[in-house]
Motif scaffolding. Structure first.
Motif, PDB file in Angstrom:
ATOM      1  N   SER A 290       0.829  -1.209   0.000  1.00  0.00           N
ATOM      2  CA  SER A 290       0.000   0.000   0.000  1.00  0.00           C
ATOM      3  C   SER A 290       0.857   1.251   0.000  1.00  0.00           C
ATOM      4  CB  SER A 290      -0.939   0.000   1.209  1.00  0.00           C
ATOM      5  OG  SER A 290      -0.173   0.173   2.373  1.00  0.00           O
ATOM      6  N   TYR A 291       2.130   1.090   0.384  1.00  0.00           N
ATOM      7  CA  TYR A 291       3.007   2.263   0.284  1.00  0.00           C
ATOM      8  C   TYR A 291       3.234   2.626  -1.168  1.00  0.00           C
ATOM      9  CZ  TYR A 291       3.878   0.976   5.134  1.00  0.00           C
ATOM     10  OH  TYR A 291       3.725   0.658   6.448  1.00  0.00           O
ATOM     11  N   TRP A 292       3.384   1.575  -1.990  1.00  0.00           N
ATOM     12  CA  TRP A 292       3.554   1.814  -3.425  1.00  0.00           C
ATOM     13  C   TRP A 292       2.304   2.436  -4.031  1.00  0.00           C
ATOM     14  CZ3 TRP A 292       7.528   2.576  -6.190  1.00  0.00           C
ATOM     15  CH2 TRP A 292       8.766   1.979  -5.868  1.00  0.00           C
ATOM     16  N   GLU A 293       1.144   2.031  -3.480  1.00  0.00           N
ATOM     17  CA  GLU A 293      -0.117   2.552  -4.016  1.00  0.00           C
ATOM     18  C   GLU A 293      -0.094   4.069  -4.056  1.00  0.00           C
ATOM     19  OE1 GLU A 293      -3.547   1.153  -1.962  1.00  0.00           O
ATOM     20  OE2 GLU A 293      -3.011  -0.943  -2.385  1.00  0.00           O
ATOM     21  N   SER A 294       0.352   4.674  -2.955  1.00  0.00           N
ATOM     22  CA  SER A 294       0.361   6.137  -2.880  1.00  0.00           C
ATOM     23  C   SER A 294       1.268   6.718  -3.948  1.00  0.00           C
ATOM     24  CB  SER A 294       0.824   6.600  -1.506  1.00  0.00           C
ATOM     25  OG  SER A 294       0.000   6.031  -0.533  1.00  0.00           O
ATOM     26  N   VAL A 295       2.427   6.087  -4.103  1.00  0.00           N
ATOM     27  CA  VAL A 295       3.375   6.595  -5.098  1.00  0.00           C
ATOM     28  C   VAL A 295       2.753   6.521  -6.491  1.00  0.00           C
ATOM     29  CG1 VAL A 295       5.640   6.254  -6.143  1.00  0.00           C
ATOM     30  CG2 VAL A 295       5.325   5.903  -3.691  1.00  0.00           C
ATOM     31  N   ILE A 296       2.136   5.366  -6.786  1.00  0.00           N
ATOM     32  CA  ILE A 296       1.554   5.183  -8.121  1.00  0.00           C
ATOM     33  C   ILE A 296       0.388   6.139  -8.334  1.00  0.00           C
ATOM     34  CG2 ILE A 296       0.314   3.532  -9.589  1.00  0.00           C
ATOM     35  CD1 ILE A 296       2.137   1.363  -8.270  1.00  0.00           C
ATOM     36  N   LEU A 297      -0.423   6.339  -7.285  1.00  0.00           N
ATOM     37  CA  LEU A 297      -1.546   7.274  -7.409  1.00  0.00           C
ATOM     38  C   LEU A 297      -1.039   8.671  -7.781  1.00  0.00           C
ATOM     39  CD1 LEU A 297      -4.555   7.924  -7.131  1.00  0.00           C
ATOM     40  CD2 LEU A 297      -4.147   8.451  -4.734  1.00  0.00           C
ATOM     41  N   GLY A 298       0.032   9.078  -7.113  1.00  0.00           N
ATOM     42  CA  GLY A 298       0.611  10.389  -7.417  1.00  0.00           C
ATOM     43  C   GLY A 298       1.018  10.486  -8.874  1.00  0.00           C
ATOM     44  N   ILE A 299       1.666   9.418  -9.366  1.00  0.00           N
ATOM     45  CA  ILE A 299       2.111   9.416 -10.764  1.00  0.00           C
ATOM     46  C   ILE A 299       0.905   9.485 -11.702  1.00  0.00           C
ATOM     47  CG2 ILE A 299       3.263   8.034 -12.538  1.00  0.00           C
ATOM     48  CD1 ILE A 299       5.082   6.976 -10.236  1.00  0.00           C
ATOM     49  N   VAL A 300      -0.148   8.706 -11.376  1.00  0.00           N
ATOM     50  CA  VAL A 300      -1.337   8.706 -12.237  1.00  0.00           C
ATOM     51  C   VAL A 300      -1.958  10.102 -12.287  1.00  0.00           C
ATOM     52  CG1 VAL A 300      -3.711   7.870 -12.412  1.00  0.00           C
ATOM     53  CG2 VAL A 300      -1.862   6.260 -12.007  1.00  0.00           C
ATOM     54  N   ILE A 301      -2.011  10.782 -11.134  1.00  0.00           N
ATOM     55  CA  ILE A 301      -2.594  12.126 -11.125  1.00  0.00           C
ATOM     56  C   ILE A 301      -1.792  13.046 -12.040  1.00  0.00           C
ATOM     57  CG2 ILE A 301      -2.961  14.190  -9.701  1.00  0.00           C
ATOM     58  CD1 ILE A 301      -3.728  12.333  -7.407  1.00  0.00           C
ATOM     59  N   ILE A 302      -0.491  12.963 -11.946  1.00  0.00           N
ATOM     60  CA  ILE A 302       0.344  13.831 -12.793  1.00  0.00           C
ATOM     61  C   ILE A 302       0.105  13.519 -14.273  1.00  0.00           C
ATOM     62  CG2 ILE A 302       2.728  14.356 -13.450  1.00  0.00           C
ATOM     63  CD1 ILE A 302       3.471  13.880 -10.496  1.00  0.00           C
TER      64      ILE A 302
END
Lengths: 347, 502
Positions: A290-302
């Motif tokens: 779930s730590y990766w989830e946050s990172v990936i979510l950030g990338i998707v938003i960008i």
């Protein structure tokens, strides 16, 4: 008519494309689970709280303001709802009171922003801190347990085998869609976001309508608070202290809303919150931390924001493509013309 | 002035924009240590001339000499290096910084060090301020605490603090009070004593006669007169500006002429404005607006016409007086588009609602609806009818309004005003910044509005006088916030109007 359809379509196009791409990826990676009816229900259920708060946030964003207090109002109203249960209050009475409480905090944000002219970023930040504090004071920082079953139905119950939060999300979505896209109020909001001074001089009561968006945002946050209690079965004073504010804003912005106001749709915002919960759920299924989830979510938003039609990246690519399309000959002609113009202005 | 050196000499300067001639064969010299005033009505070419001297635009033909040497001033930086400094109407100061920081910012930027010592710049700034005898301005105060005049003085000091030979002042007195103007003049005279040449632009004849050594008059892009200021008086200047002889000052001095037109043709008074005052903006304004009438208002920049319109509309406050519609007092600072509708003078900042469709822009003041739900088919019908009536050109009524030309945007805003169905519509500068054809169309729209609605009236504020005369029944002229003339537009010419304004 065509023109208008194209307009709405293009502003929500990128989010829908992103949603489809995401679902295809997860479907390929885990064909048996991801697109099952059960899992789709889970995704929608996951998005209910964010989606409901995002609808209120969208109204605020359309008038070019921001509401950072939604998560805190969610915590506080959840706690108060639980306390009403423990005090043995009638469930519907408690429901109404809690929604009004959310509206009251929204009203405070609205009055501070519109009449006392404190920038909404600061005003709602103050309301956020205050509401968080009151929630902790009321519970002494502890999680409230022993909430009666009827109070938990809003978040945990099912109707026709579909979780009740999904119905509530649908109702809030429809209410917001009607408000924003079919009423005078909605048109006022878009005009305020488009040019606040022009709206004022056109007779729009700018302060009143803006305040109303904060009130609605507060009320929707209270609905989210009630659902949150039902989902957990207990009332935590810090349930809304995580990413809730930013998730609600991100859902609207992913769906094409502009933080400069005047642009945004409910359907786009709904798709935005599905995207976020879909991502969350898909990564969980794939067993990614779930730590990766946050990172990936950030990338998707960008990526999603860069892909939006009015972004500098897309318009840059468009200009580049169209300049190549013109072909060599035309480019030469054009530069000749430019030279001529320059010459004549010099002479 | 044979004993003074010539700083700048312009020879045969022409400036042509597309087909309009802005300046025709201008030749003029500027001498060391003199104050040269340039006067002329709006559009006479004053600002074009200033822009050419300051390098903002280039002349179509002609030559410029600076201290006897041919120069080509291609950019404001060129002019700055030569020592030509411009102080514009809107003063670019940073209100959150101190006087010293504002004064020395460009030098601080050019310094090579990363740190800068605040305490060191104060004495430096003080030296500069003291050198021009304005010691009472404290370099440590933040600029936001200064008066407008002090800010103006600050920006002039900033302009001259490095190597100034020629200072251009573009309407520096426009927003100043009388006492403040005296302060400004003190600075100007000081600069003169330091052998700096000053080019001064103002609409106020008294000031021009008071401060100048020489005066140049522009009319329609031509230099019609230039000479020592003793050769002129107010009357002669006005005549030169307008380009014809005023027999005597009857019309402009006889301000009480026909204020309250008698109830001719038994028309009712729809709006009565009594002794309306707002400190420093307008004073003691009284007039009646009749049913079916187009009442024009005009005045030079700073005359208070637009502020008066906003006060009547209810978008700003006023200090004293009353506004009555059909004998009923209207609330101050309260917009009610059912009573009065308003087209703002600034289309871009106050009119157009961006990111919204043409349809939204037109219906916003009076949305067709049932129980608050927008009636889309009714709205569409309504907007299409305005498209036909005002011949608005667009691909679709759902198009973004920002995609339209300025003229079509303006027509959409006029449609918004008409759509309120108010009894009184106030149009501020409706023909500003639109093409000639649209100007004519807008005049027609105004005339047909009162023809078709004999019970409704229009207040038309405009600085475009030929349109104003064609569209209005009566014209009231404001100067420095006061009514100085009231005319029937059938019996007045453009020139007479200008004469009463300046």
């Amino acid at each position: 008519m065509n023109n208008k359809k194209r307009k709405i379509w293009s502003s929500t196009l990128s989010i829908i494309v992103a949603l489809v791409v995401l679902f295809v990826i997860f479907y390929v990676l885990s064909p048996s689970v991801f697109l099952s009816l059960n899992n789709i229900t889970v995704i929608v259920l996951l998005s209910a709280i964010t989606g409901i708060m995002a609808m209120g946030e969208l109204l605020v964003i359309v008038v070019a303001e921001i509401d950072l207090s939604v998560g805190a109002i969610m915590s506080l109203t959840g706690v108060v709802f639980a306390m009403f249960s423990l005090a043995g209050m009638n469930v519907f009475f408690a429901f109404i009171l809690v929604i009004l409480l959310g509206g009251l905090f929204g009203l405070l944000s609205g009055v501070l922003t519109c009449y006392i002219k404190i920038p909404s970023f600061i005003a709602t930040l103050a309301v956020m801190v205050m509401a968080n504090g009151i929630a902790l004071l009321a519970t002494n920082g502890e999680t409230l347990m022993g909430i009666s079953n009827s109070f938990l139905q809003f978040g945990g119950g099912r109707l026709l085998n579909i979780p009740i939060p999904i119905y509530i999300l649908l109702v809030i979505f429809i209410i917001t869609t009607i408000l924003l896209h079919f009423t005078k109020f909605g048109l006022y909001l878009y005009s305020i976001g488009g040019n606040i001074e022009a709206a004022r001089l056109s007779g729009v009561n700018v302060n009143f309508n803006k305040t109303l968006t904060f009130v609605l945002s507060g009320m929707f946050s209270a609905v989210a608070g009630i659902i949150g209690v039902g989902r957990l079965g207990v009332a935590s004073p810090i349930i809304g202290s995580g990413n809730q504010n930013l998730d609600a804003i991100a859902a609207g912005v992913l769906g094409g809303a502009s933080l400069f106001g005047g642009v945004g749709s409910t359907i786009g915002t709904l798709a935005g919150s599905f995207l976020m919960s879909g991502l969350d759920n898909g990564l969980t299924i794939l067993g990614i931390s779930s730590y990766w989830e946050s990172v990936i979510l950030g990338i998707v938003i960008i990526i999603a924001l860069m892909a939006q039609e009015n972004s500098i990246l897309v318009s840059g690519i468009k200009t580049y493509l169209s300049s190549r399309k013109l072909g060599r000959e035309k480019t030469i002609n054009k530069s000749d013309e430019v030279n001529k113009v320059n010459k004549s202005t010099k002479d | 002035m044979p004993d003074k050196k010539t700083i700048l000499s312009l020879r045969n300067i022409d400036k042509v924009y597309y087909e309009t001639i802005a300046l025709k064969n201008i030749s003029i010299d500027v001498f060391e240590g003199e104050i040269l005033s340039i006067v002329g009505e709006n559009g006479a070419g004053k600002s074009t001339l200033i822009k050419i001297i300051s390098g903002a635009i280039r002349p179509t033909s002609g030559s410029i000499k600076f201290y006897g040497k041919d120069v080509s001033i291609t950019s404001p930086e060129d002019a700055d290096l030569l020592g030509i400094k411009v102080v514009h109407q809107n003063i670019p100061v940073m209100p959150n910084l101190t006087v010293a920081e504002n004064l020395l910012l460009d030098r601080i930027v050019n310094r090579k060090s990363f740190f800068f010592n605040k305490s060191r710049i104060f004495p430096e700034a003080e030296k500069i301020i003291k050198s021009v005898n304005f010691g009472y301005i404290d370099p440590q105060t933040e600029v936001k605490y200064l008066s407008i005049a002090q800010r103006e003085i600050l920006s002039i000091i900033k302009a001259i603090s490095s190597n100034a030979k020629l200072v251009l002042l573009d309407e520096p007195t426009a927003s100043l009070e009388e006492k403040e103007i005296e302060e400004l003049f003190r600075l100007i005279r000081f600069l003169k004593s330091k052998n700096i040449a000053i080019v001064f632009i103002s609409h106020h004849m008294e000031e021009v006669l008071n401060i100048s050594d020489r005066i140049a008059v522009l009319r329609n892009g031509e230099l019609v007169s230039v000479g020592n200021s003793e050769e002129y008086n107010e009357k002669k200047l006005k005549e030169l500006i307008i380009g014809y002889k005023t027999e005597n000052d009857t019309k402009s001095s006889d301000a009480s002429y026909n204020y309250n037109i008698s109830k001719s043709k038994d028309r009712n008074i729809i709006l009565e404005v009594k002794n309306l005052s707002k400190k420093g903006v307008f004073e003691n304004i009284s007039f009646n607006l009749l049913e079916g009438e187009v009442l024009g208002f005009t005045g030079l920049l700073g005359s208070g016409v637009i502020d008066l319109c906003e006060a009547i509309y209810g978008s700003t406050k006023y200090d004293q007086g009353a506004i009555q519609k059909f004998g009923k007092k209207l609330k101050m600072n309260s917009i009610n588009t059912k009573e009065i509708a308003y087209l703002p003078e600034d289309r871009i900042n106050k009119g157009v609602i961006y990111k919204n469709s043409i349809l939204n822009n037109i219906i916003i003041s009076n949305i067709p609806s049932r129980f608050s739900i927008v009636d889309k088919s009714e709205s569409t019908k309504l907007v299409v009818s305005y498209f036909n009536k005002l011949s608005i050109k667009a691909n679709s009524i759902f198009q973004q309004i920002s995609e339209l030309s300025g003229g079509n945007q303006q027509k959409c805003l006029i449609a918004r005003v008409l759509n309120t169905n108010a009894d009184i519509i106030i149009l501020a500068e409706p023909t500003f910044g639109v093409d000639i054809k649209t100007k004519d169309e807008i005049v027609d729209i105004i005339r047909s509005f009162v023809r078709e609605n004999p019970n409704k009236s229009v207040i038309l504020a405009s600085s475009e006088l030929s349109e104003l005369i064609r569209a209005s029944d009566r014209i009231i002229v404001l100067k420095n916030g006061q009514i100085v003339g009231s005319f029937k537009s059938s019996s007045i010419t453009r020139e007479e109007l200008i004469a009463s304004m300046v």
